[in-house]
Design a protein around this motif. Sequence first.
Motif, PDB file in Angstrom:
ATOM      1  N   GLN A   1     -10.932 -13.211 105.289  1.00  0.00           N
ATOM      2  CA  GLN A   1     -11.298 -11.819 105.034  1.00  0.00           C
ATOM      3  C   GLN A   1     -10.399 -10.840 105.797  1.00  0.00           C
ATOM      4  OE1 GLN A   1     -15.532 -11.453 105.677  1.00  0.00           O
ATOM      5  NE2 GLN A   1     -15.971 -12.738 103.916  1.00  0.00           N
ATOM      6  N   PRO A   2      -9.101 -10.840 105.478  1.00  0.00           N
ATOM      7  CA  PRO A   2      -8.180  -9.968 106.214  1.00  0.00           C
ATOM      8  C   PRO A   2      -8.450  -8.489 105.949  1.00  0.00           C
ATOM      9  CG  PRO A   2      -7.109 -10.838 104.264  1.00  0.00           C
ATOM     10  CD  PRO A   2      -8.454 -11.527 104.366  1.00  0.00           C
TER      11      PRO A   2
ATOM     12  N   LEU B   1      -4.390 -19.499  97.776  1.00  0.00           N
ATOM     13  CA  LEU B   1      -4.233 -18.201  98.427  1.00  0.00           C
ATOM     14  C   LEU B   1      -5.545 -17.410  98.374  1.00  0.00           C
ATOM     15  CD1 LEU B   1      -2.348 -16.172  99.832  1.00  0.00           C
ATOM     16  CD2 LEU B   1      -1.774 -15.302  97.551  1.00  0.00           C
ATOM     17  N   LYS B   2      -6.202 -17.418  97.220  1.00  0.00           N
ATOM     18  CA  LYS B   2      -7.472 -16.703  97.109  1.00  0.00           C
ATOM     19  C   LYS B   2      -8.526 -17.313  98.027  1.00  0.00           C
ATOM     20  CE  LYS B   2     -11.081 -14.974  94.070  1.00  0.00           C
ATOM     21  NZ  LYS B   2     -12.150 -15.286  94.996  1.00  0.00           N
TER      22      LYS B   2
ATOM     23  N   TRP C   1       1.918 -13.676 103.359  1.00  0.00           N
ATOM     24  CA  TRP C   1       2.416 -14.831 102.617  1.00  0.00           C
ATOM     25  C   TRP C   1       3.769 -14.511 102.016  1.00  0.00           C
ATOM     26  CZ3 TRP C   1      -1.473 -11.711 100.941  1.00  0.00           C
ATOM     27  CH2 TRP C   1      -1.393 -11.183  99.656  1.00  0.00           C
TER      28      TRP C   1
ATOM     29  N   ASN D   1       2.043  -9.278 100.876  1.00  0.00           N
ATOM     30  CA  ASN D   1       2.670 -10.137  99.886  1.00  0.00           C
ATOM     31  C   ASN D   1       4.176  -9.880  99.997  1.00  0.00           C
ATOM     32  OD1 ASN D   1       3.538 -11.515  97.622  1.00  0.00           O
ATOM     33  ND2 ASN D   1       2.219 -10.425  96.196  1.00  0.00           N
TER      34      ASN D   1
ATOM     35  N   GLY E   1      -3.374  -7.425 103.670  1.00  0.00           N
ATOM     36  CA  GLY E   1      -2.549  -8.560 103.259  1.00  0.00           C
ATOM     37  C   GLY E   1      -1.145  -8.090 102.937  1.00  0.00           C
TER      38      GLY E   1
ATOM     39  N   HIS F   1      -2.613 -14.728 109.848  1.00  0.00           N
ATOM     40  CA  HIS F   1      -2.673 -15.917 109.007  1.00  0.00           C
ATOM     41  C   HIS F   1      -1.429 -15.876 108.137  1.00  0.00           C
ATOM     42  CE1 HIS F   1      -6.791 -16.813 110.233  1.00  0.00           C
ATOM     43  NE2 HIS F   1      -6.926 -15.494 110.273  1.00  0.00           N
TER      44      HIS F   1
ATOM     45  N   HIS G   1      -0.535 -23.219 106.280  1.00  0.00           N
ATOM     46  CA  HIS G   1      -1.177 -22.004 106.795  1.00  0.00           C
ATOM     47  C   HIS G   1      -1.053 -22.053 108.312  1.00  0.00           C
ATOM     48  CE1 HIS G   1      -5.303 -20.285 108.144  1.00  0.00           C
ATOM     49  NE2 HIS G   1      -4.405 -19.308 108.181  1.00  0.00           N
TER      50      HIS G   1
ATOM     51  N   LEU H   1      -3.326 -11.155 106.815  1.00  0.00           N
ATOM     52  CA  LEU H   1      -2.791 -12.245 105.998  1.00  0.00           C
ATOM     53  C   LEU H   1      -1.392 -11.882 105.527  1.00  0.00           C
ATOM     54  CD1 LEU H   1      -3.177 -14.948 104.478  1.00  0.00           C
ATOM     55  CD2 LEU H   1      -4.323 -13.641 102.664  1.00  0.00           C
TER      56      LEU H   1
ATOM     57  N   ARG I   1      -7.803 -16.140 101.486  1.00  0.00           N
ATOM     58  CA  ARG I   1      -8.196 -14.731 101.593  1.00  0.00           C
ATOM     59  C   ARG I   1      -9.714 -14.594 101.731  1.00  0.00           C
ATOM     60  NH1 ARG I   1      -9.229 -10.917  97.237  1.00  0.00           N
ATOM     61  NH2 ARG I   1     -10.781 -12.524  96.917  1.00  0.00           N
ATOM     62  N   ASP I   2     -10.459 -15.344 100.926  1.00  0.00           N
ATOM     63  CA  ASP I   2     -11.916 -15.271 100.988  1.00  0.00           C
ATOM     64  C   ASP I   2     -12.442 -15.788 102.329  1.00  0.00           C
ATOM     65  OD1 ASP I   2     -11.852 -14.279  98.401  1.00  0.00           O
ATOM     66  OD2 ASP I   2     -12.554 -16.148  97.475  1.00  0.00           O
TER      67      ASP I   2
END
Length: 181
Positions: free
Chosen positions: A160-161, A152-153, A74, A166, A164, A114, A61, A72, A156-157
Amino acid sequence: PAPTPKALARTWDAERVPLPPPPLVTHAMVEAQVARLVRDSRGLITSEVLGRSVEGRAIHHLTVGRGATPVLLWSQMHGDEPTATSALFDVCQWLITHREDPIVARLLDSLTMHVVPMLNPDGAERFQRRNAQGIDINRDALHLQTPEGQLLKALRDRVQPVIGFNLHNQNWRTSVGRPPQ
């Protein structure tokens, strides 16, 4: 003013990170690029290991920027989709190289990005879509059966973006232009 698309294309041609074409982008190369970016950024980019894949490979990360708006991004949730991984390294390199340019400084002051450059390193090593459990991580958001999906979750938590990304890519044989390039 923002750079024109042509100016950005010239910059990319001159400054992109030289990674091999798919399917040759490996986890070892990602680790080397992460270390290089952190070193060369002089504090602009920080890194942490979020955790490990099924087979024990580090999932990195990167944090870039100092703004109040978290974003975020990824890549390589599918192991056989490495082009966005290379693109994320190119963006990070551009931010390092042009950090004093007004448009980049404004971006860095507005956003905290991130970045997870390779979410599925086990699939990447095999150049296959699924992880080492044979699960498509992109379809694991509900059950969270994979360590990669859980990581990943959790990220994200935590961050708090507001949005995101993907990042995926077309089949590696797909190209653009006439004739294809």
